[in-house]
Scaffold this active site. Sequence first.
Site, PDB file in Angstrom:
ATOM      1  N   GLY A  87       0.848  -1.182   0.000  1.00 24.14           N
ATOM      2  CA  GLY A  87       0.000   0.000   0.000  1.00 24.14           C
ATOM      3  C   GLY A  87       0.885   1.233   0.000  1.00 24.14           C
ATOM      4  O   GLY A  87       2.028   1.183   0.441  1.00 24.14           O
ATOM      5  N   THR A  88       0.350   2.336  -0.467  1.00 24.05           N
ATOM      6  CA  THR A  88       1.226   3.487  -0.665  1.00 24.05           C
ATOM      7  C   THR A  88       0.883   4.674   0.229  1.00 24.05           C
ATOM      8  O   THR A  88       1.332   4.723   1.363  1.00 24.05           O
ATOM      9  CB  THR A  88       1.271   3.879  -2.149  1.00 24.05           C
ATOM     10  OG1 THR A  88      -0.069   3.886  -2.667  1.00 24.05           O
ATOM     11  CG2 THR A  88       2.065   2.873  -2.946  1.00 24.05           C
ATOM     12  N   THR A  89       0.062   5.629  -0.192  1.00 25.24           N
ATOM     13  CA  THR A  89       0.020   6.918   0.487  1.00 25.24           C
ATOM     14  C   THR A  89      -1.193   7.100   1.392  1.00 25.24           C
ATOM     15  O   THR A  89      -2.330   6.915   0.957  1.00 25.24           O
ATOM     16  CB  THR A  89       0.049   8.059  -0.559  1.00 25.24           C
ATOM     17  OG1 THR A  89       1.159   7.849  -1.433  1.00 25.24           O
ATOM     18  CG2 THR A  89       0.200   9.406   0.117  1.00 25.24           C
ATOM     19  N   ALA A 125       0.730   2.206   5.308  1.00 25.99           N
ATOM     20  CA  ALA A 125       1.493   2.031   4.086  1.00 25.99           C
ATOM     21  C   ALA A 125       2.428   0.856   4.332  1.00 25.99           C
ATOM     22  O   ALA A 125       2.781   0.563   5.473  1.00 25.99           O
ATOM     23  CB  ALA A 125       2.293   3.298   3.766  1.00 25.99           C
ATOM     24  N   ALA A 163       3.138   4.799  -7.690  1.00 26.25           N
ATOM     25  CA  ALA A 163       2.537   3.805  -6.805  1.00 26.25           C
ATOM     26  C   ALA A 163       1.292   4.321  -6.102  1.00 26.25           C
ATOM     27  O   ALA A 163       0.596   3.558  -5.443  1.00 26.25           O
ATOM     28  CB  ALA A 163       3.556   3.347  -5.761  1.00 26.25           C
TER      29      ALA A 163
END
Length: 282
Positions: free
Chosen positions: A52-54, A98, A230
Site C-alpha cells: 500500500g502506498t500513500t 502504508a 505507486a
Amino acid sequence: MAGSDHEGRLGQEFFTPGSSSFTEFLAAHRPDLLGTRRILPDGVRAEGAPHGTTVLALTYGDGVLIAGDRRATMGNLIAQRDLEKVHPADDHTAVAFAGSVGLALDLVKLYQVELTHFEKVEGVPMTFAAKATRLATMIRGNLGQAMQGLAVVPLLAGYDPAAPEGRQGRIFGFDVAGGRYEKFGFHAEGSGSPYARGALKKLFRPGMSRREAALAALQALYDAADDDSATGGPDITRRIYPIVSVITEDGFERLPEAETEALSREMVEQRRSRPDGPNAAV
C-alpha cells in the site's frame, strides 16, 4: 484446541493474572498466531508482495481527518485498485497504513482487538498516548520481517478528549523500528508522502471546516499520484475514490461515498484550469 481441554473449557492461562495486552498474551501462550512476528528463513528477502502506498491525516476545527489512496502495487504492477487503507481502531481512533498489505491488515485487526481487550480488562479505555505507545510496541515486534522487506508503517489519528481545547485532534507517525512521533497539523506516510506533505504544507491552516479539510486531503493525494506512480488518484471511470474519514467528539465517521465522489469531481474539475493545484493562501 490449545487453551482449552477436550470438554471445551478454557485453560488455566485465561484465569491467571497478567498483562492487559492481548498481544503479550498471545506471545506467551500462542506465538504461532502472531503472524506479524514470523521471521523468514536466513538470507531470504520478501519481493513481489503487494504494498500500500500513500496515507495522510490533518487536524481541523472539529477534530482530525484521515485519508488514503486506494492503490496497492507489486513491483511495477498495480496489484489492487480499491484497497482500503483506513480503518477505525475504536470509537475515537483510526489507523491507516502504508507498506506490506498482508501484514498491515493483520496488524490493524490485532490492534483493534488490543484496544478492546485492554478496555474490557481494565474497565477504562486507554489514553491516546498509551494507544500510540501500544501500536509502537506492536510495530517493533515486526522488526525482523521489516528488515527482510516486509515493513508496515502505520499512521494513527484520533480525538483525545483529555487534550487542551483546540488540540483534541491528534496524529502520530511511526518508523519501522517502533519509534513514535507526534505530528502537529498534518502528516503523511508512504511512497507518495513527500508530495502529499508538500501539498498539505501549502493548503493546511488551523481551524479548517470538514469540507475544507477533505478537499485539502484530496488535493494532497492528487499531487502524490501526480508524481508517484505507486499512488492512485481518483478513478472517475471506475468510480473508485480515496477513503476519507473523520474523528470528532461524536466518534469515527467515514465520509459517504457520494460526498467523497462529489468532492473528488469538484477537485478534478478545478485541476482542468489549474493542473498544479491551488495556490497557498497568503
